[in-house]
Scaffold this motif. Structure first.
Motif, PDB file in Angstrom:
ATOM      1  N   GLN A  61       0.824  -1.204   0.000  1.00  0.00           N
ATOM      2  CA  GLN A  61       0.000   0.000   0.000  1.00  0.00           C
ATOM      3  C   GLN A  61       0.860   1.256   0.000  1.00  0.00           C
ATOM      4  O   GLN A  61       0.500   2.262  -0.623  1.00  0.00           O
ATOM      5  CB  GLN A  61      -0.948   0.001   1.197  1.00  0.00           C
ATOM      6  CG  GLN A  61      -2.019  -1.058   1.088  1.00  0.00           C
ATOM      7  CD  GLN A  61      -2.952  -1.055   2.274  1.00  0.00           C
ATOM      8  OE1 GLN A  61      -2.770  -0.338   3.254  1.00  0.00           O
ATOM      9  NE2 GLN A  61      -3.994  -1.873   2.194  1.00  0.00           N
ATOM     10  N   GLU A  62       1.999   1.221   0.686  1.00  0.00           N
ATOM     11  CA  GLU A  62       2.894   2.374   0.678  1.00  0.00           C
ATOM     12  C   GLU A  62       3.413   2.639  -0.732  1.00  0.00           C
ATOM     13  O   GLU A  62       3.462   3.786  -1.187  1.00  0.00           O
ATOM     14  CB  GLU A  62       4.068   2.142   1.632  1.00  0.00           C
ATOM     15  CG  GLU A  62       3.667   2.201   3.093  1.00  0.00           C
ATOM     16  CD  GLU A  62       4.830   1.914   4.019  1.00  0.00           C
ATOM     17  OE1 GLU A  62       5.228   2.850   4.741  1.00  0.00           O
ATOM     18  OE2 GLU A  62       5.339   0.780   4.024  1.00  0.00           O
ATOM     19  N   SER A  65       0.658   4.023  -2.862  1.00  0.00           N
ATOM     20  CA  SER A  65       0.457   5.448  -2.607  1.00  0.00           C
ATOM     21  C   SER A  65       1.378   6.295  -3.479  1.00  0.00           C
ATOM     22  O   SER A  65       0.962   7.330  -4.026  1.00  0.00           O
ATOM     23  CB  SER A  65       0.717   5.746  -1.127  1.00  0.00           C
ATOM     24  OG  SER A  65       0.738   7.123  -0.887  1.00  0.00           O
ATOM     25  N   LYS A  69       0.371   8.989  -6.557  1.00  0.00           N
ATOM     26  CA  LYS A  69       0.859  10.367  -6.575  1.00  0.00           C
ATOM     27  C   LYS A  69       1.833  10.606  -7.732  1.00  0.00           C
ATOM     28  O   LYS A  69       2.467  11.646  -7.799  1.00  0.00           O
ATOM     29  CB  LYS A  69       1.538  10.706  -5.242  1.00  0.00           C
ATOM     30  CG  LYS A  69       0.578  10.729  -4.069  1.00  0.00           C
ATOM     31  CD  LYS A  69       1.244  11.236  -2.811  1.00  0.00           C
ATOM     32  CE  LYS A  69       2.044  10.116  -2.176  1.00  0.00           C
ATOM     33  NZ  LYS A  69       2.655  10.510  -0.887  1.00  0.00           N
TER      34      LYS A  69
END
Length: 134
Positions: A61-62, A65, A69
């Motif tokens: 998930q990091e 992210s 972006k």
């Protein structure tokens, strides 16, 4: 380029071996990895890698992210298609984000070979255009 390196347990050694073979290419880029995978690659290659949590603890998930972006340019994710993963929804979300944001994704050694040679040739200059527009 910013590159993510991820591997399931049964594929970690494959990604370590791949990283050893292509260390000269990887060292020219900014590398990110999930926990244990990143540690194993760093120990085997001496490459500098920003490490996130283990995949099941949120590392996928990091990285997702960063993709959302527009801060990741390529993902090498050596998946184990024959073993159920406790965090399968996170894996599916990461793959989907790569598709949504047109991030090159290699999920096996064959595709990784093509991707790494394209990276070496400079085929990713289009990612610089994307960064300039954002």
């Amino acid at each position: 380029m910013k590159i993510a390196l991820i591997a399931h347990d049964k594929k970690k050694q494959d990604l370590v071996d791949f990283s050893i073979a292509y260390r000269g290419i990887f060292e020219k880029h900014e590398l990110f990895a999930t926990g244990t995978t990143g540690l194993k690659i760093m120990e085997a290659t001496g490459l500098t890698i920003t490490r996130f949590k283990s995949g099941p603890l949120g590392g996928d998930q990091e990285i997702g992210s960063l993709i959302a972006k527009n801060e990741m340019d390529a993902v090498f994710f050596f998946r184990d298609p024959l073993t159920a993963q406790s965090h399968e929804p996170d894996i599916t979300a990461l793959v989907r984000l790569c598709d949504v944001y047109n991030i090159p994704l290699a999920t096996n050694m064959g595709t990784a070979e093509i991707l790494i040679h394209g990276l070496e040739r400079g085929d990713f200059t289009w990612r610089k255009i994307v960064h300039d527009q954002s």
